[in-house]
Design a protein around this motif. Structure first.
Motif, short mmCIF file in Angstrom:
data_model
loop_
_atom_site.label_atom_id
_atom_site.label_comp_id
_atom_site.label_asym_id
_atom_site.label_seq_id
_atom_site.Cartn_x
_atom_site.Cartn_y
_atom_site.Cartn_z
N PHE A 102 0.88 -1.16 0.05
CA PHE A 102 -0.01 -0.04 0.04
C PHE A 102 0.98 1.23 0.02
N GLY A 104 -0.08 5.38 0.66
CA GLY A 104 -0.79 6.34 1.07
C GLY A 104 -0.66 7.63 0.23
N ASP A 105 -1.16 8.75 0.24
CA ASP A 105 -1.19 9.84 -0.39
C ASP A 105 0.11 10.55 -0.15
N PRO A 145 -12.01 4.46 1.84
CA PRO A 145 -10.83 4.80 0.73
C PRO A 145 -10.10 3.70 0.39
N ASN A 146 -9.20 3.92 -0.73
CA ASN A 146 -8.53 2.91 -1.16
C ASN A 146 -7.26 2.36 -0.65
N THR A 147 -7.70 1.62 0.59
CA THR A 147 -6.58 1.26 1.43
C THR A 147 -6.96 -0.22 1.70
N GLY A 194 -10.90 10.00 3.98
CA GLY A 194 -9.77 9.35 3.17
C GLY A 194 -8.96 10.87 2.86
N ARG A 196 -6.58 12.30 -0.29
CA ARG A 196 -5.97 12.19 -1.62
C ARG A 196 -5.81 13.66 -2.14
N ASN A 225 -8.50 6.04 9.57
CA ASN A 225 -7.57 6.21 8.58
C ASN A 225 -6.67 7.46 8.87
N THR A 226 -7.21 8.39 9.05
CA THR A 226 -6.50 9.80 9.30
C THR A 226 -6.21 9.95 10.60
N ASP A 310 -9.72 2.35 -8.08
CA ASP A 310 -10.21 2.28 -6.91
C ASP A 310 -11.16 1.15 -6.72
N GLU A 335 -3.63 5.01 -2.30
CA GLU A 335 -4.83 6.06 -2.07
C GLU A 335 -4.93 7.41 -2.81
#
Ligand code: 6R9
Length: 662
Positions: A102, A104-105, A145-147, A194, A196, A225-226, A310, A335
């Protein structure tokens, strides 16, 4: 460049270094396998089902049913579990292999999850769902989110026979409500936010608005997530998922499911009405996703396979989650966005992880082509072997840019044509095997029998010896294991949309050309579906969102050619009486309405305010004329006879207005 010119161009042949190493190693092998798949489908698919899947108990028949009756089924009475196939069976030999890679941003947010770790996460989550009363046949909405958490959630549902409905985290309030209501979801799995492109996307906050309108929802599982504070938390419904999972064992036996039990619902836009919840089932879908993943990307055990989609879309379902994990792959999930922090992000990821297959969309390629080539050149891309494209026709210029600047002329490019409905690739080259022509998805995958039909008569068109090409609509005349089996609780709609238009065929909704070499060129939708950056949107949905705004009386939406997005959204709106506002304020209000109701990705690119819309005397909006105006094909010859319109003079006004903004 016209299609004709493309077709006469020399083909791209795979570099010789490729061939010997690929699973399918020659065009002759492809031809033989293809022939067997069409002429002896039972024998062919029986072999594949045994090769790719692990069964708890064997099936009693291979293929059942027909398009006429719409009762397609595969591998009847077989018992299987998709999560077992994607996790458990790999543990003995590959428990420590990375299953999920994975990013992330920010590029410092890298996480690696082994198959054993994924097993434990999925089992705990399955047990948590069971403790909430979720079991076989229950529906669970996933708004994440895309995780990796999205992958765990899908597999946890699959493990216990619950049906997941992933709702893309870019969807807004009304799209979520209608999906959750339609599927009668009992649980929603979400996250705080999320992240992004440096922007925080509130997810739990959206779900808070949705829940009061969805009576079936009993619990909301919230992942961190955050980790930033939430605006509200209702302890009678909301559960902190990370904490609750720790109360559950990291072991949960997989439920034995029938091949034809539903695996998931995924909503997609069509010509009419609300989005349809397509239903995919267990064995046939998984087999088709796994097999296409292996052959189309020429996947090998040591590869680092990356799909930029996604999980909210079918590409994420089949080619981030189910196909790769069934094959025991390391699957990459991202993500962030291709432009953050710079347009070099994709290629830096390729270098960082030595990615071998890279699957993206033409819209992303076009958005990166605008930047100096140095962004692409900075990174070492020598690990790449196969580059994939999906979502819309790839224009030859973008194809060549991808091939030259990313593939450095030594990679296979696979332009994969398929749909939410098809479960996996329908038309695609095979690496090291199929000579390619930029802009053509080339040839059918195994088991896919394509037909070009006359759109009006439904008659089958054949290439005659002197024909350079034929064109018509694309249909398929043989069931394949990955085809969606129904529209959730609306089988009549399934039959009407796909099976009844051209009896005996599945209708794709796309126009196609077939050239004299047997190559297929997809020409885009022939229905009222707009393909914006590879996302399918129905004009009806957009129009209903616009008229939902208190100032809008009527709306008509069409697609128009857009350099980056493929198609842009052009909306024509009439206003209710008495609005004196400045036009730019009105346009802002209308855009905001669509952003909130459907989601930011559906925001119209251009809104034209008009006193009336071109209509027939019987009151039908003439979208054909609006489409022509949007693509600047509005000379009197191109527009044809408009004298039958109720108010022909409005056409001139619209041509004038559109020419100023597009
Ligand atoms: C996988 C996916 C499906 C529609 C499809 C077609 C268009 C997808 C394409 C392509 C030309 C390709 N489409 N891939 N057109 N070449 N390689 O995108 O599914 O979101 O359901 O969209 O997208 O029009 O009918 P979905």
């Amino acid at each position: 460049m016209s299609d004709k010119e493309n077709q006469e161009e020399p083909k791209f042949y795979p570099p010789p270094s490729f061939k010997s190493k690929c699973h399918i190693s020659s065009i002759e092998q492809y031809n033989d396998m293809y022939k067997e798949s069409i002429e002896s489908p039972n024998q062919f698919w029986d072999q594949q089902a045994k090769k790719f899947l692990t069964w708890f108990s064997d099936y009693t028949s291979i293929q059942h049913g027909s398009f006429e009756k719409g009762d397609i089924a595969w591998f009847l009475n077989g018992k299987i579990n998709v999560s077992y196939n994607c996790i458990d069976r790999h543990l003995k030999e590959n428990g420590d292999k990375v299953a999920i890679l994975f990013e992330g941003d920010e590029d410092t947010m890298v996480k690696k999850v082994t198959y054993r770790e994924m097993f434990e996460e999925v089992c705990r989550l399955s047990n948590l769902l069971i403790s909430l009363g979720i079991g076989k046949g229950d529906t669970v909405a996933i708004y994440l989110p895309n995780t990796p958490t999205a992958i765990y959630s899908m597999l946890a549902c699959a493990r216990i026979g619950a049906i997941h409905s992933v709702i893309f985290a870019g969807f807004g309030y009304e799209s979520i409500v209608s999906r959750v209501q339609d599927a009668k979801c009992r649980v929603i799995i979400t996250a705080d936010e999320g992240l992004r492109g440096g922007r925080y996307i509130p997810l739990k906050e959206k779900i808070d608005q949705v829940v009061p309108h969805c009576k079936t929802v009993q619990h909301v599982l919230v992942f961190k997530n955050t980790g930033r504070p939430l605006t509200s938390f209702n302890p009678s419904i909301d559960i902190w998922a990370d904490e609750a999972m720790l109360d559950h064992r990291p072991f949960c036996p997989p439920v034995w499911l029938d091949s034809e039990d539903p695996l998931f619902i995924l909503y997609t836009s069509g010509s009419t009405g609300t989005p349809k919840g397509l239903v995919h089932t267990q064995a046939g879908y998984l087999l088709y996703a796994a097999m296409t993943h292996r052959y189309v990307f020429d996947y090998h055990d040591t590869d680092i396979y990356a799909c930029m989609a996604d999980v909210g879309w079918i590409t994420g379902h089949s080619y981030i989650v189910y196909g790769p994990l069934a094959n025991g792959a390391t699957t990459f999930i991202f993500e962030g966005t291709p432009l953050h922090p710079t347009p070099a992000r994709y290629w830096q990821m390729v270098q960082r992880h030595k990615i071998t297959q890279f699957y993206t969309a033409p819209t992303a390629i076009r958005s990166l082509m605008k930047f100096p080539i140095s962004f692409t050149q900075q990174s070492d891309k020598s690990s790449l072997r196969v580059l994939g494209s999906v979502g819309e026709p790839i224009n030859p210029e973008a194809w060549r840019w991808f091939n030259t600047n990313v593939g450095e002329g030594r990679c296979a490019i696979v332009d994969t044509y398929w749909q939410t409905e098809s479960g996996g690739h329908l038309i695609t080259p095979l690496p090291g095997v199929t000579p390619t022509k930029p802009g053509s998805a080339t040839k059918p995958f195994f088991g896919i029998e394509l037909q070009v039909l006359d759109s009006k008569t439904g008659e089958r068109l054949h290439l005659k010896p002197d024909d350079k090409e034929i064109s018509g609509v694309l249909a398929i005349s043989k069931p394949w294991p990955g085809i969606a089996r129904s529209v959730y609780r609306s089988h009549g709609r399934y039959l009407q949309t796909y099976m009844n238009q051209y009896k005996g065929h599945y209708f794709t909704g796309d126009g196609v050309k077939l050239d004299s070499d047997g190559y297929y060129w997809i020409e885009g939708r022939v229905d009222d579906v707009i393909n914006v950056s590879g996302h399918r949107l129905g004009t009806a949905e957009l129009e209903s969102a616009l008229v939902g705004c208190s100032i809008c009386a009527e709306a008509a939406v069409v697609g128009y050619p857009h350099d980056i997005k493929g198609q842009g959204i052009l909306a024509f709106c009439t206003l209710k009486e008495g609005y004196q506002e400045d036009e730019s304020n009105i346009i802002m209000m209308l855009k905001k309405e669509v952003r909130t109701v459907i989601g930011p990705f559906a925001t119209p690119d251009v809104i034209v305010i008009t006193p009336s819309l071109p209509k027939t005397r019987s009151g039908k909006i003439m979208r054909r004329i609006l489409r022509k105006i949007g693509s600047h094909e509005s000379s009197p010859e191109q527009l044809g006879d408009i004298s039958t319109l109720a108010e022909p003079e409005v056409v001139k006004l619209l041509i004038n207005k559109v020419s100023k903004v597009i």
